[in-house]
Design an enzyme around this catalytic site. Structure first.
Site, PDB file in Angstrom:
ATOM      1  N   HIS A 165       0.811  -1.177  -0.019  1.00  0.00           N
ATOM      2  CA  HIS A 165      -0.136   0.046   0.045  1.00  0.00           C
ATOM      3  C   HIS A 165       0.821   1.172   0.056  1.00  0.00           C
ATOM      4  CE1 HIS A 165      -2.473   2.981   2.342  1.00  0.00           C
ATOM      5  NE2 HIS A 165      -2.868   2.936   1.143  1.00  0.00           N
ATOM      6  N   SER A 166       0.726   2.189  -0.975  1.00  0.00           N
ATOM      7  CA  SER A 166       1.294   3.516  -0.734  1.00  0.00           C
ATOM      8  C   SER A 166       2.731   3.265  -1.160  1.00  0.00           C
ATOM      9  CB  SER A 166       0.931   4.429   0.236  1.00  0.00           C
ATOM     10  OG  SER A 166       1.534   5.558   0.313  1.00  0.00           O
TER      11      SER A 166
END
Length: 1002
Positions: A165-166
Site C-alpha cells: 500500500h502506498s
C-alpha cells in the site's frame, strides 16, 4: 484479538472478524539487524484459522508511509472468509491447488518512508530478511501435514505474494535491487495507491536516487533472459489507483506502463473494476469492501500450492487479473485475444420446443416475463461488403453465469455427424424436445459478457450492488456460425433483454474540434446518435489531457416513462485502463488521468488519442440524446495545482534568489542594502519580464520537442580533437533529457504553465516576506515591551559583561559541540533548525538595534544589517521543507527507541556552511561591500547559476536547491572574512583561552 463487526455492503449481512496478530519472535537479531526497530506478524482470523502456524500460501503485506501493520485486516479477513465459506466447499478446489493464504504483515512503527530514502532502504533490507525467514517456516509445517506417504508431497514454497500500500509498493519493487534479495523469492506484486513513477516529496536526495535506480532496473529487467539474476520474466505487477478522490498521491504517478510490459502488468483504476465502479481516497482503498472482495478473489485465483512458486504461471496470472480487474470492454493487448472464447454447449434439438426465428437484422427486445424452454434464433449477417451490419450487441439485467438459466450461443446447422465424445451432453439441460427435429451444434459465449453497472430511473448514483451484462461481438470474428441463439432454460421474471445487429460505423461520431474552440465555445450536440442503437460511441480526440476537467450535461426528453433502462455511459481512454461509468446520466464531470510528468510516454497497443464516451440507451425510444460539454475552469485549476505541487517549493526559491541578486547589486555599487520588498520591486521592474520571456521560450521548446530528446556537451560543443571513445564517455556522463527540465510538460497547449507559475510565485514569495516580517516585528515589540528600553538595548548591543574573546570562545565551543553531535547522534537537519532559529533571533536583535540602539549617524548601517538579515531569513525559511521531513523521521525513530544513526544525514559538510554563516552573523557584523569588479561578478554569477539550475531542475530534482544554497552561503562566508580575517582572529583567541584555561587548571 478483539471482536470486530464489518458491514460488507448496503443491504448485505453483517460479518464478524476475530483478528489476531501473532508476532514472529523467531525473527530476531540473529535473522536481521533491524529486529529491534521493526516487527513481523502473522495475521489470523479466529473465525476460520485454527492454527497459529502458517499452513497455506505465504503472502506479505507492506504498509506505506506512516502506515500500520493492522491495515492488512480487511483483505486478509475477506480472503479467509471467501476460501472457507465458498472455495473449500467446491469439489475441485483441492485438486486445483487452491489453499488458504497466510498473510504476514510488517510493523514499521508508522515510519515516514515517503520522506526519507535511508528509511526506505532499511525497510527493503528487513523485508528481504523477512521473506527468507517466512519461507523457512514451511518445510517443517508441510512435512507434519503429510499423513499419506503415497501422495506426492507439495513442494516447499520458494516465493511469496506481495501486497503493498502506498510507499509499500515502492519498497516492494526496491527489494529486487537489494544485495540480500533472494532470486525468485517474489513473483507477484499487487500495489494499491502507490506512486511508482515519481517520489511524492522529493526533498531527500536519496529517495530520488532510489526511484531512478529501481525504475531503470525494472525497465531493463524484462528484457533480460530468464536465467539472469536480474530477470523479471516471471514477475507480474498490478497497480491499483484510486482516481480523482485520491489527493494524497497523484494517480498519474501510479501508471506503470513505462516500467512493465503489458504482458506482465498493468495499471487499473478503481472506477474500472467490476462491482466497484467508484474512486477512492488513500486509506479507503484498503478497506472498501467492494474492492476488498475483488482483491481477495483474485489472490485466491492465482495461487497454486502444487508449484514451488505457489502461484500459477505468469500468463495465467495475468489472465486472471485481467478478468478480475478489467471490464472486458478494453482493447485487447493481443489482437488474437479479441476473438470470442467459446465453450462447447453440445448438440441442441428443437422440434416442439418454443423457439422463434428472427428476420435478418431484426432487433430482439424482451421486457417482463419469458417462459422456460424458450429459444430465439437471430441469423448472423454475412460479413462486409455483403452486409452493413457488422456488430452484435446484447444487454440484459439477468445473470449470465453457469446455471443461471440464460445462455447466449453461437450455433451452426449440423450437416454431418460429430465425434461421439462431442455429442455427450446433459440432456436435462440441452435436449429440449424430439430427436427428429433439426439439430444445431452450439457453443456458449456467455462468459464473454462484461459486467456494467445497472442504470434505472430510480438509481441516482453508482453506489449500488446491481449490474447489467453486456456482450459485444464483431461479425467478422464469428466465423462460419449461422445463428446467435438466446436460450432460456429457466423462466425470466420481471427482467429485460435487448439484442441487435447494427452498423457500428454509423453509431460512432468523432468530434474534430480544436482546443481553442473547445475552451471558448464547448461542444454542443443536439442529436446523438443519428441512428439509434443499443450502444453508441462519441470520440473527442482533443480531450486527452489529465490537467483539464469538463462539465457535461446529457438530456433525453420524451422517453422517461417508456424506456426499459435509463441511459448510462462509460468514459475511457485507450492509453491506460481507466474507465468511469455514470448511471442515469444527466449532469456529470469528465476528467481523465494520463502520463506523469518527466516520463517518456509509452504507446499502448491499439491506442487512440483522446476521450471516448460509450452511451447505452434504450433503442426502442427514437429520441436521441442532446449533449453539452464545457470546460470546468475551477476544477482544472485544482488538478493543475495537485499535479505540480513541487513548483511551490522551487519557483519561490528562484524569486528569492533573484531578489537577493538585485539587493547585492545595489549594495555593492554604493547604495543602501534594500529591504526585501524594495529588492523584489526592483527585480520585477528590471529583470522579471526578461525571465518571463526566457521561461516561455524554454517551455515552448520543451513542449514541441520529443520527450526522448537528449543533449550532451559533445552535442553543444563539438570536440573534434577528442577520440571516439572519449567523446562517447563525455556524452554518457554529460547527457541530459529535455523532458527532465522545467515541469516535464509534453503538451504544446500547456506551454504557458511555467510562466504562469512563475508569476504566481511572486505572490507566494511576497506572502512569505510579509509573514516573516510580521513575526519578526511582533516578537520585537514583545521583547521591547517586556523589558525597559534602555535595559533591553544595553543587553542586546553593549553587553559590557562579555569580552570579545569570551564571545569567540563560547561560539567556537558551541560550534564544535554541534559538529560532534551531528557526526555522532543528531542528523544535520536538526542543526539546520537550530541555526534557523539562531538567525531568527539575530534578525530580531538587528531590528531592535535599528529602531532603538544607535544614533542617527549609524542608523543607516543598522537598517542595512536588518534588511540583509531579513532577506537571508527568507532564504533559510524556504529551505526548511528540505530539512523538516528527515527531522520528523529522526524524532519518530527516537520515539520507538531506535538510536542507530543515519548514514548521509550525519554529514558535517551538509551543514557546516550554514552553521559558520549563522555564527558570523551572530557576531553583529555586516556583509562588506564588494568594491572590486571580480567579487561583484562572482556574486552575480553564483546567484544567476543557482537561478538557472533551479529553473531547469528545481521541480524534478527539488533536493538540489538546498545543496546549491550551500555554495552561495560558502561564498558569503568568504566575503565576510575577507577583510576582517575572522578565521585568524578566532583561531588565535581560541587557542589563547585554551592555554590560559590549562595553565590555571595546572
Amino acid at each position: 484479538s478483539f471482536l470486530h463487526y464489518q458491514k460488507d455492503a448496503p443491504g448485505c449481512k453483517v460479518s464478524m472478524m476475530y483478528p489476531s496478530y501473532i508476532k514472529q519472535h523467531g525473527f530476531d537479531s540473529e535473522q536481521t539487524r533491524f529486529a529491534g526497530k521493526y516487527g513481523l506478524y502473522l495475521y489470523r482470523d479466529g473465525m476460520y484459522d485454527r492454527s497459529d502456524q502458517p499452513t497455506g500460501i505465504p503472502a506479505l503485506f507492506i504498509p506505506g508511509n506512516a502506515g500500520s501493520y493492522k491495515q492488512v485486516r480487511s483483505i486478509a479477513s475477506e480472503t479467509s472468509e471467501l476460501y472457507y465459506d465458498k472455495i473449500l466447499r467446491e469439489s475441485d478446489s483441492q485438486n486445483s491447488g487452491v489453499r488458504p493464504i497466510d498473510f504476514f504483515t510488517v510493523d514499521f512503527n508508522e515510519e515516514f518512508s515517503a520522506l526519507h530514502g535511508h528509511s526506505l532502504l532499511e525497510q527493503a533490507e528487513y523485508l528481504n530478511d523477512a521473506i527468507r525467514y517466512i519461507l523457512s517456516l514451511y518445510p517443517a509445517v508441510r512435512k507434519g501435514q503429510q499423513t499419506d506417504p503415497s501422495i506426492q508431497p507439495h513442494p516447499d514454497p520458494t516465493a511469496v505474494i506481495i501486497i503493498g500500500h502506498s510507499m509499500g509498493g515502492v519498497v516492494a519493487r526496491t527489494l529486487f535491487t537489494m544485495p540480500n534479495y533472494q532470486p525468485e523469492s517474489i513473483n507477484t506484486i499487487l500495489t494499491m495507491a502507490t506512486p511508482h513513477i515519481l517520489p511524492p516529496a522529493p526533498f531527500d536526495w536519496q529517495i530520488s536516487k532510489i526511484y531512478t535506480d529501481i525504475n531503470d532496473f525494472w525497465r531493463n529487467g524484462y528484457s533480460q533472459s530468464a536465467a539472469s539474476q536480474n530477470s523479471l520474466a516471471d514477475v507480474t505487477l498490478i497497480s491499483i489507483a484510486g482516481g480523482n478522490l485520491h489527493t494524497v498521491v497523484c494517480s498519474d504517478s501510479a501508471n506503470i506502463n513505462s516500467l512493465v510490459p503489458a504482458s506482465h502488468g498493468f495499471t487499473v483504476f478503481t472506477t474500472s473494476i467490476p462491482n466497484v465502479w467508484t474512486a477512492m481516497d488513500h486509506q479507503c482503498i484498503l478497506w472498501c469492501n467492494q474492492l476488498v472482495k475483488v482483491v481477495a478473489k483474485s489472490l485466491l485465483g492465482i495461487v497454486d500450492i502444487r508449484r514451488a512458486g505457489q502461484t500459477k504461471l505468469s500468463q495465467k496470472r495475468m489472465t486472471i487479473f485481467r478478468k478480475m480487474f478489467l471490464t472486458g470492454l478494453e482493447d485487447p493487448v493481443d489482437p488474437e485475444a479479441n476473438k470470442p472464447k467459446i465453450d462447447s454447449f453440445g448438440i441442441t434439438n428443437f422440434g416442439k420446443a418454443s423457439y422463434q426465428f428472427l428476420d435478418m437484422g431484426q432487433r430482439l427486445v424482451l421486457n417482463g416475463s419469458v417462459s422456460a424452454a424458450k429459444v430465439y434464433l437471430m441469423p448472423i449477417p454475412p460479413p462486409a461488403p455483403h452486409s452493413t451490419l457488422n456488430t452484435f450487441s446484447f444487454l440484459t439485467d439477468q445473470p449470465l453465469i453457469k446455471g443461471s438459466g440464460l445462455d447466449i450461443l453461437l450455433c451452426d446447422v449440423m450437416t454431418k455427424e460429430v465425434p461421439e465424445h462431442d455429442n455427450k451432453i446433459d440432456l436435462s439441460v440441452n435436449d429440449l424436445t424430439l430427436p427428429t427435429a433439426p439439430r444445431l451444434l452450439c457453443y456458449s459465449v456467455s462468459n464473454e459478457a462484461s459486467l456494467v453497472p445497472a442504470s434505472k430511473s430510480d438509481i441516482k448514483n453508482i453506489m449500488h450492488d446491481k449490474s447489467f451484462n453486456f456482450l459485444k461481438l464483431k461479425v467478422k470474428e464469428l466465423g462460419d456460425y449461422q445463428y446467435i441463439a438466446i436460450m432460456f432454460q429457466k423462466e425470466l421474471v420481471n427482467g429485460f433483454l435487448i439484442g441487435e445487429f447494427f452498423d457500428e460505423r454509423i453509431s460512432l461520431m468523432d468530434i474534430n474540434t480544436s482546443m481553442k474552440d473547445l475552451l471558448m465555445d464547448g461542444i454542443h450536440i443536439d442529436a446523438f446518435p443519428e441512428h439509434i442503437a443499443l450502444v453508441s460511441t462519441l470520440r473527442i480526440p482533443v480531450i486527452d489531457s489529465s490537467l483539464l476537467t469538463y462539465k457535461m450535461s446529457v438530456r433525453r426528453t420524451g422517453c422517461v416513462d417508456q424506456q426499459i433502462f435509463a441511459p448510462f455511459l462509460r468514459q475511457s481512454i485507450s492509453a491506460m485502463y481507466e474507465s468511469k461509468f455514470m448511471v442515469n446520466v444527466d449532469d456529470s464531470n469528465l476528467n481523465i488521468h494520463g502520463q506523469a510528468p518527466f516520463v517518456t510516454p509509452v504507446s499502448a497497443p491499439n491506442s487512440r488519442r483522446g476521450l471516448e464516451l460509450q452511451f447505452w440507451m434504450d433503442p426502442t425510444c427514437s429520441t436521441p440524446l442532446s449533449i453539452d460539454i464545457e470546460l470546468d475552469w475551477y476544477g482544472s485549476l485544482g488538478k493543475i495545482v495537485m499535479r505540480f505541487q513541487m513548483v511551490a517549493a522551487a519557483f519561490p526559491f528562484i524569486i528569492a534568489i533573484m531578489t537577493l541578486r538585485a539587493q547585492f547589486r545595489e549594495y555593492d555599487h554604493g547604495g543602501p542594502f534594500l529591504s526585501f520588498g524594495h529588492g523584489l520591486t526592483l527585480f520585477i521592474r528590471q529583470t522579471f519580464l526578461k525571465f518571463l520571456v526566457i521561461i516561455s521560450l524554454l517551455s515552448i521548446y520543451q513542449s514541441i520537442t520529443k520527450a526522448s530528446k537528449t543533449y550532451s556537451l559533445v552535442d553543444l560543443f563539438p570536440m573534434d580533437y577528442a577520440s571516439g571513445d572519449m567523446q562517447k564517455a563525455i556524452k554518457a556522463k554529460s547527457s541530459f533529457n529535455v523532458n527532465d527540465t522545467l515541469l516535464g510538460n509534453q503538451d504544446p497547449f500547456f506551454w504557458f504553465l511555467p510562466p504562469m507559475f512563475f508569476v504566481m510565485s511572486v505572490g507566494i514569495t511576497t506572502f512569505c516576506w510579509i509573514l516573516l516580517s510580521s513575526i519578526v516585528r511582533i516578537v520585537t515589540f514583545v521583547v521591547v515591551f517586556i523589558n525597559r528600553r534602555a535595559k533591553c538595548v544595553t543587553r542586546l548591543v553593549i553587553r559590557p559583561s562579555e569580552t570579545k574573546a569570551s564571545v569567540l570562545l563560547r561560539r567556537a565551543v558551541t560550534t564544535i559541540i554541534l559538529f560532534i553531535l551531528v557526526a555522532s547522534f543528531v542528523p544535520y537537519q536538526f542543526a539546520y533548525i537550530v541555526a534557523f532559529f539562531v538567525h531568527f533571533v539575530s534578525c530580531v536583535r538587528s531590528l531592535v538595534v535599528a529602531r532603538y540602539g544607535h544614533k542617527s549617524s549609524n542608523a543607516q548601517e543598522s537598517w542595512d544589517r536588518y534588511h540583509y538579515l531579513q532577506s537571508m531569513l527568507i532564504l533559510l525559511f524556504m529551505l526548511l521543507p528540505f530539512n523538516l521531513p528527515v527531522l520528523m523521521v529522526w524524532i519518530r525513530n527516537m520515539s520507538v527507541h531506535w538510536f542507530a544513526p543515519f548514514s548521509w544525514d550525519h554529514s558535517i559538510m551538509a551543514i557546516a556552511p550554514v552553521i559558520f554563516y549563522v555564527e558570523i552573523i551572530t557576531s553583529g557584523s555586516m556583509l562588506p561591500r564588494s568594491t572590486g569588479s571580480n567579487s561583484r561578478a562572482i556574486t552575480g554569477f553564483i546567484l544567476f547559476l543557482i537561478t538557472v539550475y533551479a529553473l531547469l531542475y528545481g521541480v524534478r530534482y527539488t533536493y538540489l536547491l538546498y545543496f546549491s544554497s550551500l555554495g552561495f552561503l560558502s561564498w558569503l562566508i568568504l566575503l565576510h572574512i575577507r577583510e576582517s580575517l575572522w578565521i585568524g582572529k578566532t583561531t588565535i583567541v581560541y587557542f589563547q583561552n585554551i592555554f590560559k584555561f590549562n595553565k590555571k587548571r595546572s
